[in-house]
Design a protein around this motif. Structure first.
Motif, PDB file in Angstrom:
ATOM      1  N   TYR A 185      -7.718  -8.007  -9.396  1.00 16.10           N
ATOM      2  CA  TYR A 185      -7.224  -8.711  -8.205  1.00 16.10           C
ATOM      3  C   TYR A 185      -6.015  -8.071  -7.525  1.00 16.10           C
ATOM      4  O   TYR A 185      -5.566  -8.573  -6.492  1.00 16.10           O
ATOM      5  N   TYR A 186      -5.502  -6.974  -8.066  1.00 20.98           N
ATOM      6  CA  TYR A 186      -4.267  -6.430  -7.496  1.00 20.98           C
ATOM      7  C   TYR A 186      -4.280  -4.899  -7.524  1.00 20.98           C
ATOM      8  O   TYR A 186      -3.288  -4.269  -7.864  1.00 20.98           O
ATOM      9  N   GLN A 187      -5.398  -4.318  -7.112  1.00 15.61           N
ATOM     10  CA  GLN A 187      -5.515  -2.868  -7.121  1.00 15.61           C
ATOM     11  C   GLN A 187      -5.443  -2.265  -5.727  1.00 15.61           C
ATOM     12  O   GLN A 187      -4.547  -1.483  -5.423  1.00 15.61           O
ATOM     13  N   SER A 188      -6.379  -2.634  -4.877  1.00 11.02           N
ATOM     14  CA  SER A 188      -6.396  -2.085  -3.516  1.00 11.02           C
ATOM     15  C   SER A 188      -5.309  -2.742  -2.667  1.00 11.02           C
ATOM     16  O   SER A 188      -4.788  -3.812  -3.010  1.00 11.02           O
ATOM     17  N   GLN A 189      -4.986  -2.103  -1.571  1.00 10.94           N
ATOM     18  CA  GLN A 189      -3.970  -2.676  -0.687  1.00 10.94           C
ATOM     19  C   GLN A 189      -4.437  -4.006  -0.115  1.00 10.94           C
ATOM     20  O   GLN A 189      -3.642  -4.937   0.058  1.00 10.94           O
ATOM     21  N   GLY A 190      -5.742  -4.111   0.152  1.00  8.97           N
ATOM     22  CA  GLY A 190      -6.288  -5.367   0.656  1.00  8.97           C
ATOM     23  C   GLY A 190      -6.122  -6.501  -0.340  1.00  8.97           C
ATOM     24  O   GLY A 190      -5.778  -7.635   0.040  1.00  8.97           O
ATOM     25  N   GLN A 191      -6.364  -6.209  -1.635  1.00  7.45           N
ATOM     26  CA  GLN A 191      -6.183  -7.218  -2.678  1.00  7.45           C
ATOM     27  C   GLN A 191      -4.719  -7.624  -2.791  1.00  7.45           C
ATOM     28  O   GLN A 191      -4.401  -8.812  -2.929  1.00  7.45           O
ATOM     29  N   LYS A 192      -3.837  -6.654  -2.758  1.00 10.57           N
ATOM     30  CA  LYS A 192      -2.411  -6.952  -2.857  1.00 10.57           C
ATOM     31  C   LYS A 192      -1.955  -7.825  -1.685  1.00 10.57           C
ATOM     32  O   LYS A 192      -1.195  -8.779  -1.867  1.00 10.57           O
ATOM     33  N   ASP A 193      -2.426  -7.490  -0.493  1.00 11.82           N
ATOM     34  CA  ASP A 193      -2.053  -8.269   0.693  1.00 11.82           C
ATOM     35  C   ASP A 193      -2.539  -9.714   0.564  1.00 11.82           C
ATOM     36  O   ASP A 193      -1.817 -10.660   0.916  1.00 11.82           O
ATOM     37  N   GLU A 194      -3.764  -9.894   0.054  1.00 11.83           N
ATOM     38  CA  GLU A 194      -4.312 -11.241  -0.089  1.00 11.83           C
ATOM     39  C   GLU A 194      -3.512 -12.056  -1.107  1.00 11.83           C
ATOM     40  O   GLU A 194      -3.159 -13.219  -0.848  1.00 11.83           O
ATOM     41  N   VAL A 195      -3.233 -11.458  -2.273  1.00 13.08           N
ATOM     42  CA  VAL A 195      -2.466 -12.160  -3.305  1.00 13.08           C
ATOM     43  C   VAL A 195      -1.065 -12.498  -2.797  1.00 13.08           C
ATOM     44  O   VAL A 195      -0.586 -13.627  -2.951  1.00 13.08           O
ATOM     45  N   ASN A 196      -0.411 -11.525  -2.192  1.00 13.32           N
ATOM     46  CA  ASN A 196       0.954 -11.744  -1.703  1.00 13.32           C
ATOM     47  C   ASN A 196       0.989 -12.829  -0.621  1.00 13.32           C
ATOM     48  O   ASN A 196       1.897 -13.674  -0.611  1.00 13.32           O
TER      49      ASN A 196
END
Length: 217
Positions: A185-196
């Protein structure tokens, strides 16, 4: 007279012949010793080769063991180098794992909360003391508790089974790898943006439960 001389000559000649044959039988056998010596040398060479092979094999085994030990420590080193996320970000990833649709629905409505069970405030009982949680602020099934310890994240929630009522249902516990959560859930920039982004929308549970919070502090 001639016969006597001739007989004496024959006798002397026979004696000399016999003496010569006796000396020939006493000649040492030269082939036995070299063969034995050669065998000893050959065995010595084999022993040296065997010792050398053993040392090489032992060295290879040590190197192989070092390589194996090195490869088994890789996941731990990776976990140590993982980025440290906030409790809210971790709770968001836990919710993605446990019940993403439920989490997204209440987050969109503005009714998804984050809280922490400190020593003075324990929501959900002693079994989840020290845990953080995300919650829709409803009954016990609307809480997901989680706690990180090294690379292990322990998750607890209430899940009634069959016709069981919520009050009678106990906690269901599962453990997951923190490193695997990040991988999922926290690998790609898109995933990081969603989690953040989702984590930033979590509201404070204490702010809407002042009565409970103040009564226990």
């Amino acid at each position: 007279m001639k016969k006597t001389i001739l007989s004496l000559g024959i006798i002397c000649l026979g004696a000399l012949t016999l003496a010569g044959c006796g000396n020939q039988n006493k000649v040492p056998q030269k082939t036995a010793a070299p063969k034995t010596e050669q065998k000893v040398k050959k065995d010595t060479a084999n022993e040296s080769k065997t010792e050398s092979d053993t040392q090489t094999s032992d060295s290879d085994s040590v190197e192989s063991g070092v390589a194996t030990a090195s490869s088994t420590t890789t996941p731990n080193k990776q976990a140590e180098n993982d980025p440290q996320v906030t409790p809210q970000q971790l709770g968001t990833m836990v919710a993605f794992l446990q019940n993403p649709d439920w989490f997204k629905e209440y987050l969109k409505d503005g009714t998804m909360y984050y809280g922490t069970n400190n020593p003075k405030l324990v929501v959900g009982g002693d079994e989840v003391a020290g845990y953080d949680f995300v919650s829709a602020n409803g009954d016990p099934t609307s809480y997901i508790y989680y706690k990180k310890d090294g690379d292990t994240v322990t998750i607890k929630d209430v899940e009634p089974h069959g016709s069981q009522c919520v009050a009678d249902a106990g906690y269901t516990t599962r453990t997951v790898s923190y490193h695997n959560l990040l991988q999922d859930y926290y690998q790609s920039q898109g995933q990081k943006d969603e989690v953040n982004n989702d984590a930033s929308q979590l509201k404070s549970w204490a702010s809407v439960n002042q009565d409970v919070y103040q009564s226990q502090n």
